[in-house]
Design an enzyme around this catalytic site. Sequence first.
Site, PDB file in Angstrom:
ATOM      1  N   CYS A  78       0.840  -1.196   0.000  1.00  0.00           N
ATOM      2  CA  CYS A  78       0.000   0.000   0.000  1.00  0.00           C
ATOM      3  C   CYS A  78       0.881   1.255   0.000  1.00  0.00           C
ATOM      4  O   CYS A  78       1.926   1.284   0.627  1.00  0.00           O
ATOM      5  CB  CYS A  78      -0.895  -0.028   1.237  1.00  0.00           C
ATOM      6  SG  CYS A  78      -1.843   1.466   1.495  1.00  0.00           S
ATOM      7  N   CYS A 158      -7.995  -0.930   7.094  1.00  0.00           N
ATOM      8  CA  CYS A 158      -6.899   0.040   7.221  1.00  0.00           C
ATOM      9  C   CYS A 158      -6.855   0.559   8.650  1.00  0.00           C
ATOM     10  O   CYS A 158      -7.837   1.080   9.167  1.00  0.00           O
ATOM     11  CB  CYS A 158      -7.075   1.201   6.245  1.00  0.00           C
ATOM     12  SG  CYS A 158      -5.914   2.540   6.556  1.00  0.00           S
ATOM     13  N   TYR A 310      -6.645  31.689   3.690  1.00  0.00           N
ATOM     14  CA  TYR A 310      -6.809  30.260   3.366  1.00  0.00           C
ATOM     15  C   TYR A 310      -7.606  29.590   4.493  1.00  0.00           C
ATOM     16  O   TYR A 310      -7.170  28.599   5.078  1.00  0.00           O
ATOM     17  CB  TYR A 310      -5.464  29.551   3.207  1.00  0.00           C
ATOM     18  CG  TYR A 310      -4.504  30.183   2.236  1.00  0.00           C
ATOM     19  CD1 TYR A 310      -4.525  29.816   0.886  1.00  0.00           C
ATOM     20  CD2 TYR A 310      -3.570  31.130   2.667  1.00  0.00           C
ATOM     21  CE1 TYR A 310      -3.630  30.380  -0.006  1.00  0.00           C
ATOM     22  CE2 TYR A 310      -2.674  31.700   1.776  1.00  0.00           C
ATOM     23  CZ  TYR A 310      -2.702  31.323   0.449  1.00  0.00           C
ATOM     24  OH  TYR A 310      -1.809  31.874  -0.431  1.00  0.00           O
ATOM     25  N   GLU A 331     -11.072  32.670   1.677  1.00  0.00           N
ATOM     26  CA  GLU A 331     -10.973  31.309   1.134  1.00  0.00           C
ATOM     27  C   GLU A 331     -11.490  31.333  -0.306  1.00  0.00           C
ATOM     28  O   GLU A 331     -12.430  32.052  -0.621  1.00  0.00           O
ATOM     29  CB  GLU A 331     -11.808  30.374   2.021  1.00  0.00           C
ATOM     30  CG  GLU A 331     -12.258  29.079   1.409  1.00  0.00           C
ATOM     31  CD  GLU A 331     -11.121  28.117   1.085  1.00  0.00           C
ATOM     32  OE1 GLU A 331     -10.193  27.971   1.895  1.00  0.00           O
ATOM     33  OE2 GLU A 331     -11.172  27.528  -0.019  1.00  0.00           O
ATOM     34  N   ASP A 379      -2.564  29.601   6.217  1.00  0.00           N
ATOM     35  CA  ASP A 379      -2.653  28.130   6.217  1.00  0.00           C
ATOM     36  C   ASP A 379      -2.880  27.649   4.788  1.00  0.00           C
ATOM     37  O   ASP A 379      -3.934  27.091   4.467  1.00  0.00           O
ATOM     38  CB  ASP A 379      -3.789  27.664   7.144  1.00  0.00           C
ATOM     39  CG  ASP A 379      -3.845  26.143   7.272  1.00  0.00           C
ATOM     40  OD1 ASP A 379      -2.903  25.462   6.828  1.00  0.00           O
ATOM     41  OD2 ASP A 379      -4.839  25.642   7.816  1.00  0.00           O
ATOM     42  N   CYS A 406       1.316  22.401   5.849  1.00  0.00           N
ATOM     43  CA  CYS A 406       1.394  20.932   5.742  1.00  0.00           C
ATOM     44  C   CYS A 406       2.598  20.517   4.904  1.00  0.00           C
ATOM     45  O   CYS A 406       2.779  19.336   4.620  1.00  0.00           O
ATOM     46  CB  CYS A 406       0.106  20.375   5.157  1.00  0.00           C
ATOM     47  SG  CYS A 406      -0.302  21.070   3.564  1.00  0.00           S
TER      48      CYS A 406
HETATM   49  N1  SAH Z   1      -7.405  26.775   7.528  1.00  0.00           N
HETATM   50  C1  SAH Z   1      -8.296  25.703   7.098  1.00  0.00           C
HETATM   51  C2  SAH Z   1      -8.023  25.195   5.692  1.00  0.00           C
HETATM   52  C3  SAH Z   1      -6.602  24.970   5.279  1.00  0.00           C
HETATM   53  S1  SAH Z   1      -6.373  24.081   3.767  1.00  0.00           S
HETATM   54  C4  SAH Z   1      -8.302  24.609   8.126  1.00  0.00           C
HETATM   55  O1  SAH Z   1      -7.420  24.492   8.973  1.00  0.00           O
HETATM   56  O2  SAH Z   1      -9.223  23.795   8.090  1.00  0.00           O
HETATM   57  C5  SAH Z   1      -6.013  25.331   2.612  1.00  0.00           C
HETATM   58  C6  SAH Z   1      -7.220  26.052   2.093  1.00  0.00           C
HETATM   59  O3  SAH Z   1      -6.773  27.023   1.155  1.00  0.00           O
HETATM   60  C7  SAH Z   1      -8.224  25.175   1.332  1.00  0.00           C
HETATM   61  O4  SAH Z   1      -9.487  25.332   1.897  1.00  0.00           O
HETATM   62  C8  SAH Z   1      -8.170  25.738  -0.101  1.00  0.00           C
HETATM   63  O5  SAH Z   1      -9.429  25.702  -0.738  1.00  0.00           O
HETATM   64  C9  SAH Z   1      -7.731  27.161   0.127  1.00  0.00           C
HETATM   65  N2  SAH Z   1      -7.065  27.835  -1.016  1.00  0.00           N
HETATM   66  C10 SAH Z   1      -6.283  27.287  -1.971  1.00  0.00           C
HETATM   67  N3  SAH Z   1      -5.805  28.232  -2.798  1.00  0.00           N
HETATM   68  C11 SAH Z   1      -6.283  29.419  -2.354  1.00  0.00           C
HETATM   69  C12 SAH Z   1      -6.139  30.772  -2.783  1.00  0.00           C
HETATM   70  N4  SAH Z   1      -5.374  31.094  -3.840  1.00  0.00           N
HETATM   71  N5  SAH Z   1      -6.763  31.740  -2.090  1.00  0.00           N
HETATM   72  C13 SAH Z   1      -7.518  31.434  -0.994  1.00  0.00           C
HETATM   73  N6  SAH Z   1      -7.696  30.170  -0.550  1.00  0.00           N
HETATM   74  C14 SAH Z   1      -7.102  29.174  -1.208  1.00  0.00           C
END
Ligand code: SAH
Length: 450
Positions: A78, A158, A310, A331, A379, A406
Amino acid sequence: MLKKNDEFNLKITGYTSEGGGVGKFDGQAVFVENTAIGDEILCHIIKAKNTYAIGKAMKIIKPSKSRIEPECEAFKSCGGCSFAHIKYEEELKAKEQKVIDAFKRIGGISPEFAPIIPSLETTRYRNKAQYPVRRENGILNIGFYAKKSHRVIDGGDCLLQPVEFTEIIEIFRKWINDNNITVYSENTNLGLLRHIYLRKAFATGEIMVCVVINGKTLPFYEILLEELKSISGFKTLVLNVNRKNTNVVLGDECISLYGDGYITDILCGVKVKISPLSFYQVNRNGAERLYNKAAEYAGLTGEEDILDLYCGTGTIGLSMAQKVKSLIGVEIIPEAIDDAKINAELNNIKNARFICGDASLAAEKLKDEGITPQVIILDPPRKGCAEELLKTVARINPQKIVYVSCDPATLARDCARLLDLGYAVNEVTPVDMFPRTSHVESVALLTQSN
Ligand code: SAH
């Protein structure tokens, strides 16, 4: 120079960022999967390049002290886990090192690192799984992609997923066979069933079943539904329509067949609506630890205006809303913003507003409107922040930037860029949200350097 089929004894001395082992032979790096620091192996070279080689462990001559017997039978085939064969403490060390190395190599900086925050659980911590459904030589496989391939191996149970998910997969297996449901083929783009997508809200126990189909209706779904009702916590059955010839799992359209089409979790005391298309951290207990660290870095007093870029469904900002004067979330996905607004309402949070748009453009616009947040939270997805956005953030001039990431590589790159824009990296904390896999989350605190 190493050649293909060379064989020699090799000591493993480090880990790659993908979680494989690495050793040196005649000064050349040799990468060997499924090995651990301290292993002495008989290494067989399967690929030789100018600067490195890839080997296979034919035999473990002397095992590392960190080795354990993987609990999962599928581990070797896997593509999901990288660290099932080593002790968790060793995995945490490897992940800490991965973050430190990324800052040194990619960012060219060595800030302070706090010890890694471990995950509360190392098994069954995931609240989301997308199981591809395929037929190979007439045999139905529901499971996971094999390493570096699109061949589906049957997942069995899993160990990263809740037990209910395994039960649900068995219900599907029987229903598909009994009712001759057709299964999608990537080669022909024919067949109905593509993925079974499951989510569980750990705090409430609610479960969402989403069936991704190459069509609009699901035959015999009443039979499936009756069986699903025996699963404790089952709340909603949703169809997701994906008719494109693509390896992107989800299409844009969702149709609820039973229940409301979403489930509700509680994260850091905040009720969170989770629908099929919205982003939600896969390790809820890990996310609480991450968000608590982010809140600690933000050092909130109740007087701050914060900007959560984000923001997904708004969870980080909303978890801090009680401790700030105002909150703006940005977002790009409209459904996530709809959910963020609903989440604010669900929790009776009145000091938050959410904007749908690209983070760079929205930040620029907010700056022109004269907003002056003291704290900005970042984020972004794996690719990190656009350079433009970092410049805009620096021009907005917050006292603190809390950067949740991440991917240590893009975090390190962006921190180095912020250094040039007048910020210093105070501290970085790695957080293990994804035990047994090679992924690691981090949160960094940056403050104005002058
Ligand atoms: N802070 C949130 C999500 C983080 S993931 C949490 O902790 O749950 C990153 C996020 O960025 C996703 O929801 C994705 O849709 C968004 N994203 C990606 N590209 C972007 C952009 N150019 N402008 C704004 N948001 C964006």
